[in-house]
Design an enzyme around this catalytic site. Structure first.
Site, PDB file in Angstrom:
ATOM      1  CE1 TYR A 243     -20.197 -24.569 -21.201  1.00 26.34           C
ATOM      2  CE2 TYR A 243     -21.260 -23.207 -19.527  1.00 26.34           C
ATOM      3  CZ  TYR A 243     -20.297 -24.144 -19.887  1.00 26.34           C
ATOM      4  OH  TYR A 243     -19.451 -24.654 -18.917  1.00 26.34           O
ATOM      5  CG  ASP A 244     -26.443 -20.747 -19.767  1.00 24.51           C
ATOM      6  OD1 ASP A 244     -25.215 -20.868 -19.982  1.00 24.51           O
ATOM      7  OD2 ASP A 244     -26.925 -19.730 -19.243  1.00 24.51           O
TER       8      ASP A 244
ATOM      9  NE  ARG B 258     -12.670 -20.457 -18.709  1.00 26.62           N
ATOM     10  CZ  ARG B 258     -12.663 -21.776 -18.599  1.00 26.62           C
ATOM     11  NH1 ARG B 258     -13.598 -22.384 -17.903  1.00 26.62           N
ATOM     12  NH2 ARG B 258     -11.738 -22.511 -19.191  1.00 26.62           N
TER      13      ARG B 258
ATOM     14  CB  VAL C  62      -9.016 -16.412 -12.932  1.00 34.51           C
ATOM     15  CG1 VAL C  62      -7.655 -16.658 -12.305  1.00 34.51           C
ATOM     16  CG2 VAL C  62     -10.100 -16.407 -11.859  1.00 34.51           C
TER      17      VAL C  62
ATOM     18  CG  PHE D 222      -8.960  -9.719 -13.835  1.00 35.53           C
ATOM     19  CD1 PHE D 222      -9.459  -9.195 -15.018  1.00 35.53           C
ATOM     20  CD2 PHE D 222      -9.753  -9.597 -12.686  1.00 35.53           C
ATOM     21  CE1 PHE D 222     -10.718  -8.588 -15.087  1.00 35.53           C
ATOM     22  CE2 PHE D 222     -11.007  -8.982 -12.737  1.00 35.53           C
ATOM     23  CZ  PHE D 222     -11.483  -8.485 -13.937  1.00 35.53           C
TER      24      PHE D 222
ATOM     25  N   GLY E 221     -18.338  -4.175 -11.768  1.00 30.25           N
ATOM     26  CA  GLY E 221     -17.459  -5.062 -10.999  1.00 30.25           C
ATOM     27  C   GLY E 221     -18.087  -5.541  -9.705  1.00 30.25           C
TER      28      GLY E 221
ATOM     29  CD  GLN F  61     -27.240 -12.932  -5.878  1.00 24.92           C
ATOM     30  OE1 GLN F  61     -26.677 -12.424  -4.924  1.00 24.92           O
ATOM     31  NE2 GLN F  61     -28.528 -13.221  -5.880  1.00 24.92           N
TER      32      GLN F  61
HETATM   33  P1  NAD Z   1     -11.610 -26.034 -21.763  1.00 25.48           P
HETATM   34  O1  NAD Z   1     -12.182 -25.248 -22.880  1.00 25.48           O
HETATM   35  O2  NAD Z   1     -10.219 -25.722 -21.298  1.00 25.48           O
HETATM   36  O3  NAD Z   1     -11.652 -27.594 -22.078  1.00 25.48           O
HETATM   37  C1  NAD Z   1     -12.593 -28.189 -22.918  1.00 25.48           C
HETATM   38  C2  NAD Z   1     -11.881 -29.248 -23.758  1.00 25.48           C
HETATM   39  O4  NAD Z   1     -12.847 -29.892 -24.591  1.00 25.48           O
HETATM   40  C3  NAD Z   1     -10.825 -28.649 -24.680  1.00 25.48           C
HETATM   41  O5  NAD Z   1      -9.637 -29.398 -24.610  1.00 25.48           O
HETATM   42  C4  NAD Z   1     -11.464 -28.743 -26.057  1.00 25.48           C
HETATM   43  O6  NAD Z   1     -10.519 -28.807 -27.103  1.00 25.48           O
HETATM   44  C5  NAD Z   1     -12.292 -30.000 -25.909  1.00 25.48           C
HETATM   45  N1  NAD Z   1     -13.402 -30.090 -26.857  1.00 25.48           N
HETATM   46  C6  NAD Z   1     -14.307 -29.117 -27.179  1.00 25.48           C
HETATM   47  N2  NAD Z   1     -15.179 -29.573 -28.087  1.00 25.48           N
HETATM   48  C7  NAD Z   1     -14.833 -30.881 -28.329  1.00 25.48           C
HETATM   49  C8  NAD Z   1     -15.358 -31.894 -29.180  1.00 25.48           C
HETATM   50  N3  NAD Z   1     -16.416 -31.652 -29.970  1.00 25.48           N
HETATM   51  N4  NAD Z   1     -14.767 -33.108 -29.178  1.00 25.48           N
HETATM   52  C9  NAD Z   1     -13.680 -33.357 -28.402  1.00 25.48           C
HETATM   53  N5  NAD Z   1     -13.134 -32.429 -27.594  1.00 25.48           N
HETATM   54  C10 NAD Z   1     -13.713 -31.198 -27.556  1.00 25.48           C
HETATM   55  O7  NAD Z   1     -12.644 -25.912 -20.550  1.00 25.48           O
HETATM   56  P2  NAD Z   1     -12.558 -26.413 -19.039  1.00 25.48           P
HETATM   57  O8  NAD Z   1     -12.630 -25.222 -18.176  1.00 25.48           O
HETATM   58  O9  NAD Z   1     -11.446 -27.373 -18.870  1.00 25.48           O
HETATM   59  O10 NAD Z   1     -13.955 -27.163 -18.908  1.00 25.48           O
HETATM   60  C11 NAD Z   1     -14.066 -28.570 -18.970  1.00 25.48           C
HETATM   61  C12 NAD Z   1     -15.516 -28.970 -18.727  1.00 25.48           C
HETATM   62  O11 NAD Z   1     -15.931 -28.508 -17.440  1.00 25.48           O
HETATM   63  C13 NAD Z   1     -16.491 -28.373 -19.732  1.00 25.48           C
HETATM   64  O12 NAD Z   1     -17.448 -29.336 -20.086  1.00 25.48           O
HETATM   65  C14 NAD Z   1     -17.136 -27.243 -18.991  1.00 25.48           C
HETATM   66  O13 NAD Z   1     -18.439 -26.986 -19.425  1.00 25.48           O
HETATM   67  C15 NAD Z   1     -17.120 -27.749 -17.553  1.00 25.48           C
HETATM   68  N6  NAD Z   1     -17.127 -26.632 -16.608  1.00 25.48           N
HETATM   69  C16 NAD Z   1     -16.015 -25.882 -16.403  1.00 25.48           C
HETATM   70  C17 NAD Z   1     -16.058 -24.809 -15.517  1.00 25.48           C
HETATM   71  C18 NAD Z   1     -14.854 -23.953 -15.231  1.00 25.48           C
HETATM   72  O14 NAD Z   1     -14.949 -23.013 -14.439  1.00 25.48           O
HETATM   73  N7  NAD Z   1     -13.691 -24.215 -15.765  1.00 25.48           N
HETATM   74  C19 NAD Z   1     -17.253 -24.493 -14.876  1.00 25.48           C
HETATM   75  C20 NAD Z   1     -18.385 -25.268 -15.138  1.00 25.48           C
HETATM   76  C21 NAD Z   1     -18.309 -26.354 -15.989  1.00 25.48           C
HETATM   77  N1  UDP Z   2     -15.246 -10.487 -16.485  1.00 29.06           N
HETATM   78  C1  UDP Z   2     -14.640  -9.235 -16.381  1.00 29.06           C
HETATM   79  N2  UDP Z   2     -13.529  -9.000 -17.136  1.00 29.06           N
HETATM   80  C2  UDP Z   2     -12.973  -9.943 -17.945  1.00 29.06           C
HETATM   81  C3  UDP Z   2     -13.591 -11.220 -18.037  1.00 29.06           C
HETATM   82  C4  UDP Z   2     -14.738 -11.442 -17.292  1.00 29.06           C
HETATM   83  O1  UDP Z   2     -15.100  -8.352 -15.646  1.00 29.06           O
HETATM   84  O2  UDP Z   2     -11.949  -9.641 -18.586  1.00 29.06           O
HETATM   85  C5  UDP Z   2     -16.440 -10.740 -15.652  1.00 29.06           C
HETATM   86  C6  UDP Z   2     -17.638 -11.307 -16.409  1.00 29.06           C
HETATM   87  O3  UDP Z   2     -18.433 -10.273 -16.937  1.00 29.06           O
HETATM   88  C7  UDP Z   2     -18.339 -12.077 -15.311  1.00 29.06           C
HETATM   89  C8  UDP Z   2     -17.214 -12.573 -14.419  1.00 29.06           C
HETATM   90  O4  UDP Z   2     -16.089 -11.739 -14.714  1.00 29.06           O
HETATM   91  O5  UDP Z   2     -19.174 -11.220 -14.559  1.00 29.06           O
HETATM   92  C9  UDP Z   2     -16.829 -14.023 -14.672  1.00 29.06           C
HETATM   93  O6  UDP Z   2     -16.641 -14.181 -16.060  1.00 29.06           O
HETATM   94  P1  UDP Z   2     -16.076 -15.506 -16.729  1.00 29.06           P
HETATM   95  O7  UDP Z   2     -16.063 -15.274 -18.203  1.00 29.06           O
HETATM   96  O8  UDP Z   2     -14.802 -15.887 -16.083  1.00 29.06           O
HETATM   97  O9  UDP Z   2     -17.106 -16.661 -16.343  1.00 29.06           O
HETATM   98  P2  UDP Z   2     -18.695 -16.735 -16.131  1.00 29.06           P
HETATM   99  O10 UDP Z   2     -18.825 -17.004 -14.686  1.00 29.06           O
HETATM  100  O11 UDP Z   2     -19.342 -15.448 -16.513  1.00 29.06           O
HETATM  101  O12 UDP Z   2     -19.085 -17.855 -17.009  1.00 29.06           O
END
Ligand code: NAD
Ligand code: UDP
Length: 314
Positions: A145-146, A186, A188, A191, A207, A276
């Site tokens: 991912y990263d 994730r 939130v 929990f 934690g 962090q």
């Molecule tokens: P999510 O998993 O709920 O949504 C991702 C969507 O993309 C899903 O509907 C999935 O079915 C679709 N998808 C995955 N692979 C696909 C493909 N090959 N073709 C078409 N559709 C595809 O995640 P989200 O939290 O809504 O995240 C949306 C975007 O925001 C992502 O790119 C994610 O990396 C980025 N993002 C989210 C967060 C967060 O905290 N939610 C943080 C950083 C970045």
């Molecule tokens: N985490 C946790 N319990 C859970 C899910 C996640 O303690 O049931 C922790 C996880 O190890 C991380 C933080 O909560 O330190 C945020 O995790 P999340 O998967 O939401 O997103 P991240 O920021 O790590 O991509």
């Protein structure tokens, strides 16, 4: 003027809110999703809108549509889901981005990429400004991912340099709210779902690791503001709520707000879990005049309401 806007990943958590917002602003929306982590439920209320269209499609394959703007969100975002098929995660981040950039290039339109705070890895600088280049383990379980998202950033800037494409790059920090999947994995959603069911709350590690949590409506406002900027604004721009909490504090807040009988249990911290995280949002404030408004407790209350409805818990 009504625009026709493509949202990839539009049936996901953030994408579904974005589609709704864009429609409410008078636009036409084409949502493209392969439903890997997204769901029809998230967009069911939009299906009756004649200006909303859904295409089941994997963006790793070329897509031919005629639109005025693209928001590229397609990619699983929860560690559990993006690590389930890591090769596909890298593929959608890179091949998917190339396909969407190619589409934007043919149409000469703006394209916004949803990058992530994960490009900073386990950060050694706190809070993280956009200039920080990050501390990512290239061979760890989060790297699919990263590094996928980092390479997508490179591609966006190369398309700008090489083809003069109009790009917008935002780095999203942990965002939460309604339409997260109950099994999203994730923190939130985990929990809240655990607390509503009076099950043990699973804290990974001690934690004490921190995150900054942004409510989804705040984020979506920022995304639309970013797309509305002039061509000279490319980003990267951090988007998140700078309020910083330990994971234990989050667990306690959720238990308190629900009045749950859940106990907190501890298990191993996953590999490369950042210790962090907190965004420096000076750029978003200055360039977009954007500030997140929803405090954690208020946002968590709204999210609790959503999950109690979904899980039918009174
Ligand atoms: P999510 O998993 O709920 O949504 C991702 C969507 O993309 C899903 O509907 C999935 O079915 C679709 N998808 C995955 N692979 C696909 C493909 N090959 N073709 C078409 N559709 C595809 O995640 P989200 O939290 O809504 O995240 C949306 C975007 O925001 C992502 O790119 C994610 O990396 C980025 N993002 C989210 C967060 C967060 O905290 N939610 C943080 C950083 C970045
Ligand atoms: N985490 C946790 N319990 C859970 C899910 C996640 O303690 O049931 C922790 C996880 O190890 C991380 C933080 O909560 O330190 C945020 O995790 P999340 O998967 O939401 O997103 P991240 O920021 O790590 O991509």
């Amino acid at each position: 003027m009504k625009k026709k806007i493509l949202v990839t990943g539009g049936a996901g958590f953030i994408g579904s809110h974005l589609c709704e917002k864009l429609l409410s602003l008078g636009n036409e929306v084409i949502c493209v999703d392969n439903f890997y982590t997204g769901s029809k439920q998230n967009i069911i209320n939009l299906l009756e809108n004649p200006y909303f269209e859904i295409i089941r499609h994997d963006i790793c394959f070329p897509l031919y549509v005629e639109v005025d703007e693209i928001y590229n969100l397609a990619c699983p975002a929860s560690p559990v889901h993006y690590q389930f098929d890591p090769v596909q995660t890298t593929k959608v981040s890179i091949v998917g981005a190339i396909n969407m950039l190619g589409l934007a290039k043919r149409l000469r339109i703006k394209i916004l990429q949803t990058s992530t705070s994960e490009v900073y890895g386990d950060p050694e600088i706190h809070p993280q400004p956009e200039e920080y280049r990050g501390n990512v383990n290239t061979i760890g379980p989060r790297a699919c991912y990263d590094e996928g998202k980092r390479c997508a950033e490179t591609l966006f800037f190369d398309y700008k340099r090489q083809h003069d494409l109009k790009i917008k790059l935002i780095r999203i920090f942990n965002t939460y709210g309604p339409n997260m999947h109950p099994n999203d994995g994730r923190v939130v959603s985990n929990f809240i779902v655990q607390a509503l069911q009076n099950k043990d709350i699973t804290v990974y590690g001690d934690g004490q690791q921190t995150r900054s949590f942004c409510y989804v409506s705040d984020l979506v406002t920022g995304m639309v503001a970013m797309m509305g900027t002039g061509d000279e604004i490319t980003g990267p721009i951090n988007m998140g709520n700078p309020g910083e909490f330990t994971i234990l504090q989050l667990a306690e807040t959720v238990i308190d707000l629900i009045g749950s009988k859940s106990r907190i249990i501890y298990s191993d911290l996953p590999a490369d879990d950042p210790k962090q995280r907190k965004p420096d949002i000076t750029k978003a404030q200055k360039i977009l005049g954007w500030n997140p408004e929803i405090q954690l407790k208020i946002g968590i209350e709204k999210t609790i309401k959503y999950f109690s409805d979904v899980l039918n818990i009174k």
